[in-house]
Design a protein around this motif. Structure first.
Motif, PDB file in Angstrom:
ATOM      1  N   ILE A  93      40.370  51.609  40.992  1.00 15.89           N
ATOM      2  CA  ILE A  93      39.672  50.800  41.995  1.00 15.89           C
ATOM      3  C   ILE A  93      40.543  49.577  42.256  1.00 15.89           C
ATOM      4  O   ILE A  93      40.984  48.919  41.316  1.00 15.89           O
ATOM      5  CB  ILE A  93      38.276  50.370  41.485  1.00 15.89           C
ATOM      6  CG1 ILE A  93      37.399  51.604  41.239  1.00 15.89           C
ATOM      7  CG2 ILE A  93      37.610  49.412  42.479  1.00 15.89           C
ATOM      8  CD1 ILE A  93      36.113  51.302  40.490  1.00 15.89           C
ATOM      9  N   PRO A  94      40.814  49.255  43.528  1.00 18.80           N
ATOM     10  CA  PRO A  94      41.662  48.091  43.824  1.00 18.80           C
ATOM     11  C   PRO A  94      41.090  46.800  43.231  1.00 18.80           C
ATOM     12  O   PRO A  94      39.874  46.637  43.137  1.00 18.80           O
ATOM     13  CB  PRO A  94      41.667  48.010  45.355  1.00 18.80           C
ATOM     14  CG  PRO A  94      41.196  49.336  45.834  1.00 18.80           C
ATOM     15  CD  PRO A  94      40.339  49.916  44.755  1.00 18.80           C
ATOM     16  N   MET A  95      42.002  45.902  42.861  1.00 16.22           N
ATOM     17  CA  MET A  95      41.595  44.640  42.255  1.00 16.22           C
ATOM     18  C   MET A  95      41.894  43.453  43.163  1.00 16.22           C
ATOM     19  O   MET A  95      42.941  43.404  43.796  1.00 16.22           O
ATOM     20  CB  MET A  95      42.333  44.434  40.932  1.00 16.22           C
ATOM     21  CG  MET A  95      41.948  43.139  40.233  1.00 16.22           C
ATOM     22  SD  MET A  95      42.891  42.887  38.734  1.00 16.22           S
ATOM     23  CE  MET A  95      42.652  41.133  38.518  1.00 16.22           C
ATOM     24  N   LEU A  96      40.938  42.552  43.196  1.00 17.43           N
ATOM     25  CA  LEU A  96      41.098  41.242  43.811  1.00 17.43           C
ATOM     26  C   LEU A  96      40.858  40.218  42.719  1.00 17.43           C
ATOM     27  O   LEU A  96      40.459  40.567  41.604  1.00 17.43           O
ATOM     28  CB  LEU A  96      40.082  41.054  44.943  1.00 17.43           C
ATOM     29  CG  LEU A  96      40.142  42.059  46.095  1.00 17.43           C
ATOM     30  CD1 LEU A  96      38.920  41.909  47.001  1.00 17.43           C
ATOM     31  CD2 LEU A  96      41.419  41.875  46.882  1.00 17.43           C
ATOM     32  N   SER A  97      41.070  38.949  43.018  1.00 15.58           N
ATOM     33  CA  SER A  97      40.795  37.922  42.019  1.00 15.58           C
ATOM     34  C   SER A  97      40.233  36.682  42.692  1.00 15.58           C
ATOM     35  O   SER A  97      40.461  36.431  43.867  1.00 15.58           O
ATOM     36  CB  SER A  97      42.061  37.568  41.237  1.00 15.58           C
ATOM     37  OG  SER A  97      43.030  37.006  42.086  1.00 15.58           O
ATOM     38  N   VAL A  98      39.470  35.949  41.902  1.00 15.34           N
ATOM     39  CA  VAL A  98      38.944  34.663  42.337  1.00 15.34           C
ATOM     40  C   VAL A  98      39.073  33.721  41.147  1.00 15.34           C
ATOM     41  O   VAL A  98      38.760  34.084  40.019  1.00 15.34           O
ATOM     42  CB  VAL A  98      37.486  34.769  42.846  1.00 15.34           C
ATOM     43  CG1 VAL A  98      36.530  35.219  41.769  1.00 15.34           C
ATOM     44  CG2 VAL A  98      37.019  33.469  43.461  1.00 15.34           C
ATOM     45  N   ASP A  99      39.597  32.526  41.400  1.00 16.54           N
ATOM     46  CA  ASP A  99      39.797  31.581  40.310  1.00 16.54           C
ATOM     47  C   ASP A  99      38.591  30.666  40.202  1.00 16.54           C
ATOM     48  O   ASP A  99      38.162  30.077  41.178  1.00 16.54           O
ATOM     49  CB  ASP A  99      41.070  30.762  40.536  1.00 16.54           C
ATOM     50  CG  ASP A  99      41.366  29.868  39.351  1.00 16.54           C
ATOM     51  OD1 ASP A  99      41.005  30.255  38.226  1.00 16.54           O
ATOM     52  OD2 ASP A  99      41.919  28.788  39.544  1.00 16.54           O
ATOM     53  N   HIS A 100      38.080  30.587  38.998  1.00 15.88           N
ATOM     54  CA  HIS A 100      36.965  29.683  38.737  1.00 15.88           C
ATOM     55  C   HIS A 100      37.356  28.631  37.707  1.00 15.88           C
ATOM     56  O   HIS A 100      36.915  27.488  37.786  1.00 15.88           O
ATOM     57  CB  HIS A 100      35.746  30.463  38.251  1.00 15.88           C
ATOM     58  CG  HIS A 100      34.567  29.599  37.953  1.00 15.88           C
ATOM     59  ND1 HIS A 100      33.837  28.977  38.937  1.00 15.88           N
ATOM     60  CD2 HIS A 100      34.003  29.225  36.794  1.00 15.88           C
ATOM     61  CE1 HIS A 100      32.879  28.258  38.388  1.00 15.88           C
ATOM     62  NE2 HIS A 100      32.949  28.391  37.081  1.00 15.88           N
ATOM     63  N   SER A 101      38.211  28.999  36.773  1.00 12.99           N
ATOM     64  CA  SER A 101      38.525  28.104  35.657  1.00 12.99           C
ATOM     65  C   SER A 101      39.293  26.859  36.073  1.00 12.99           C
ATOM     66  O   SER A 101      39.246  25.848  35.384  1.00 12.99           O
ATOM     67  CB  SER A 101      39.319  28.851  34.589  1.00 12.99           C
ATOM     68  OG  SER A 101      40.580  29.254  35.103  1.00 12.99           O
ATOM     69  N   SER A 102      39.968  26.903  37.218  1.00 14.14           N
ATOM     70  CA  SER A 102      40.748  25.742  37.654  1.00 14.14           C
ATOM     71  C   SER A 102      39.853  24.608  38.137  1.00 14.14           C
ATOM     72  O   SER A 102      40.290  23.469  38.248  1.00 14.14           O
ATOM     73  CB  SER A 102      41.696  26.130  38.784  1.00 14.14           C
ATOM     74  OG  SER A 102      40.951  26.418  39.956  1.00 14.14           O
ATOM     75  N   LYS A 103      38.595  24.922  38.450  1.00 12.91           N
ATOM     76  CA  LYS A 103      37.631  23.946  38.986  1.00 12.91           C
ATOM     77  C   LYS A 103      38.043  23.414  40.359  1.00 12.91           C
ATOM     78  O   LYS A 103      37.627  22.345  40.767  1.00 12.91           O
ATOM     79  CB  LYS A 103      37.399  22.786  38.016  1.00 12.91           C
ATOM     80  CG  LYS A 103      37.073  23.198  36.590  1.00 12.91           C
ATOM     81  CD  LYS A 103      35.655  23.635  36.441  1.00 12.91           C
ATOM     82  CE  LYS A 103      35.241  23.782  34.999  1.00 12.91           C
ATOM     83  NZ  LYS A 103      35.255  25.124  34.472  1.00 12.91           N
TER      84      LYS A 103
END
Length: 173
Positions: free
Chosen positions: A55-65
Motif C-alpha cells: 500500500i503506498p505510503m504518505l507521511s505527516v509530521d506531528h512531532s516537530s510541532k
C-alpha cells in the motif's frame, strides 16, 4: 527530572509487531489506499507496513510541532477521504493518546469522511484517552511505566532519551 526504566525493543520484535498489524488488517474488509506514517515515531513502521502490504505510503509530521505544515497535509488527506480514499495512520505507540486525538480531530475539522480513516500502532496503551483500530501489543500505563525505545531511537544519547521521556511526566509517575 526522573530517569525512566528503558525497555529497548529489538529489531526482531519490531518486525513481529509490524507483521502483527499487517495480519490484523488482512482480517477486515476495510482496506486503506494509503498508509500515513506519523512523524517521527510512525515513519519507520509506516515504511515497513507499506512494503508488507504493498500500500503506498504518505507521511505527516506531528512531532516537530510545526502545526501549519502538518495541518496543510491533513487538509489534503481529509479531501482524499471525500474522494473515497481510505487512510490508515500509523504511529509507534498510542501512549497518552494526544497525537491520535490531534490527528483525528484535525481530520474531522477539515471535513474528512470518518469511516475512511483508521489508526494503527505497534504498542497500544489500554489506559490511553483514545482508541486505535489495529495494534500488535498492549501495555497499561496505569501500571507499566517503562519508556519504550524503538530501534530507530536507539541511536539517541541517554540524556536525549531521558529528556524525551520526561516531556510528559505523568507517563512515568
Amino acid at each position: 527530572m526522573s530517569t525512566p526504566e528503558f525497555a529497548y525493543i529489538d529489531n526482531e520484535t519490531f518486525l513481529a509487531d509490524v507483521l502483527a498489524v499487517a495480519d490484523a488488517m488482512k482480517r477486515e474488509p476495510w482496506k486503506p489506499d494509503f498508509v500515513v506514517g506519523i512523524g517521527r515515531g510512525g515513519l519507520v513502521p509506516g515504511a515497513y507496513l507499506s512494503h508488507r502490504t504493498n500500500i503506498p505510503m504518505l507521511s505527516v509530521d506531528h512531532s516537530s510541532k510545526v502545526y501549519d505544515f502538518s495541518d496543510e497535509l491533513l487538509m489534503k488527506l481529509a479531501r482524499q477521504t471525500c474522494d473515497g480514499k481510505h487512510i490508515l495512520f500509523i504511529d509507534d505507540i498510542n501512549d497518552s493518546g494526544s497525537t491520535i486525538v490531534y490527528l483525528r480531530d484535525s481530520m474531522v475539522k477539515y471535513g474528512c469522511v470518518a469511516e475512511h480513516v483508521k489508526f494503527a500502532v505497534l504498542l497500544n496503551n489500554l489506559s490511553s484517552r483514545t482508541t486505535v483500530d489495529y495494534w500488535s501489543r498492549t501495555i497499561n500505563r496505569t501500571t507499566d511505566k517503562r519508556w519504550f525505545v524503538f530501534p530507530w531511537e536507539a541511536v539517541s544519547t541517554h540524556d536525549e532519551l531521558v529528556e524525551e521521556a520526561n516531556e510528559v511526566p505523568q507517563r512515568l509517575a
